[in-house]
Design a protein around this motif. Sequence first.
Motif, short mmCIF file in Angstrom:
data_model
loop_
_atom_site.label_atom_id
_atom_site.label_comp_id
_atom_site.label_asym_id
_atom_site.label_seq_id
_atom_site.Cartn_x
_atom_site.Cartn_y
_atom_site.Cartn_z
N UNK A 289 44.61 7.78 -7.07
CA UNK A 289 44.09 9.12 -6.82
C UNK A 289 45.25 10.07 -6.55
N UNK A 290 45.27 11.17 -7.30
CA UNK A 290 46.28 12.20 -7.10
C UNK A 290 45.68 13.28 -6.21
N UNK A 291 46.32 13.52 -5.08
CA UNK A 291 45.85 14.45 -4.06
C UNK A 291 46.66 15.74 -4.16
N UNK A 292 46.00 16.79 -4.60
CA UNK A 292 46.65 18.11 -4.72
C UNK A 292 46.23 18.93 -3.50
N UNK A 293 47.15 19.08 -2.57
CA UNK A 293 46.80 19.65 -1.26
C UNK A 293 47.12 21.14 -1.20
N UNK A 294 46.52 21.78 -0.20
CA UNK A 294 46.78 23.19 0.09
C UNK A 294 47.74 23.29 1.27
N UNK B 100 55.28 27.30 3.46
CA UNK B 100 55.75 27.89 2.20
C UNK B 100 56.47 26.82 1.39
N UNK B 101 56.53 26.95 0.07
CA UNK B 101 57.21 25.95 -0.75
C UNK B 101 58.67 25.80 -0.37
N UNK C 98 53.98 29.29 -7.83
CA UNK C 98 53.79 28.00 -7.17
C UNK C 98 53.43 28.25 -5.71
N UNK C 99 52.20 27.94 -5.37
CA UNK C 99 51.71 28.19 -4.01
C UNK C 99 51.09 26.97 -3.35
N UNK D 24 55.70 12.94 -6.71
CA UNK D 24 55.63 13.94 -7.78
C UNK D 24 56.09 15.33 -7.35
N UNK D 25 55.94 15.66 -6.06
CA UNK D 25 56.39 16.98 -5.65
C UNK D 25 55.68 17.47 -4.40
N UNK D 26 56.04 18.66 -3.97
CA UNK D 26 55.51 19.27 -2.75
C UNK D 26 53.99 19.37 -2.82
N UNK D 27 53.34 18.91 -1.75
CA UNK D 27 51.88 18.96 -1.62
C UNK D 27 51.14 18.14 -2.69
#
Length: 420
Positions: free
Chosen positions: A77-82, A88-89, A98-99, A153-156
Amino acid sequence: MTSSAPSQPVADVLARYALACAARGWHVFPLAPGDKEPPHGVRWTKVATTDPEVIRRIWARRPYNIGIACGPSRLVVIDLDMPKPGEHPPDRWAVPGVNDGADVFAVVCEQAGQPLPLETFHVRTRRGGSHLYFTAPDGIRLTNTSDDRGNGLGWKVDTRGDGGYVVGPGSYVDLPDGTGTYDPIHTPAPAPLPGWLTERLRPAPLPPQKPITVRLATGNRGAYLNTAVTASLTAIADAPQGRRNATLYGAAVALGQLVAGGALDPDDTEQLLTAAAERAGLAPMPSRRTIRSGFRAQHPTPQERPHMTSKPPLQAGSGPETIRVLKAALAQQLLARHLRVRGSLVHMETVSGGQTSPAADEDSPLPVTASPITPATLAGLLAEHAYVYRVRSRRDGNGGTETFEEEITPPRDILASVLA
């Protein structure tokens, strides 16, 4: 018109969601109502199930949220968070557009020359993020990642695979950082994880490993030592993310007592634990520090407890915790002369006068007898073979504090009454 906050779903609604997940072959377990964590004392890796009767029974008790164990469910499961308020990035991701995690994932896909893999099972999370469900690839164990760390994979952007879980659809979470439901918004069967993502998430191969051996004694003592070492290595291998370092420390403390007593070589044992930690995904240098710290944990030496040197030391708390540790010791084969026959534990004893010659007739009685382990015999075995202690503090002669072991092995009669 003002919109009202989502209300917590009732137990039968959550039960239907849990059953729907199980019907897809996903192993579910209860999370505390309104929370993302299992109830206190629930070991989710043991409880997760697809059995409808078990699920109905669990969710009839309370409106539990739903956890989905990704490993046995064959899910990644890929979790794309807020971001949370004020977040901030970081510099690497501080580019126009990118937010949040979804934006970062879009950039990752673009840089790989791949389309966004959105045609899959999709859940909108309580704070407006997304869970994208994929079937795990065959023959490759993908675990968990977080942000940019390791092969993340990256931030958040987090991933959950073998050893991890996600909050399932239908759940309602009410925590200080956000309140809301986990709503399924697209419900086809999960798509296979794209091959390029599999390669991105594949753990880096370990460097070639040299075989490591630990010299053990022979006979019953050697069998106990082998069991102790094997149990420690298994615990490290099975530890979930977030508990691996603590498990490594516990293993180092346990084997450190055997090192201190001269039963295990310190260098060999450190190498063995370090290799196990690396296989579990821990870095070697911090692992060595953890192991050495565990070795330094203060425990009496064999000279300080000569009557205990033949007994496996088992650390416990007090009360029922002691009984639990003792029964676990039996289950883990830490007590001498017992084995499992047709699913039942039996105790092996020699019989005087029995045939001992290897040339004896095959039909002659063996020089041993096997007795089923009853509460009374178990109490005797535990009292005879196990030394149970807890670590306490006291003032030393210099005005400081020192730790010491207080024996709390229950007497045989108390053990027998509790186990009965």
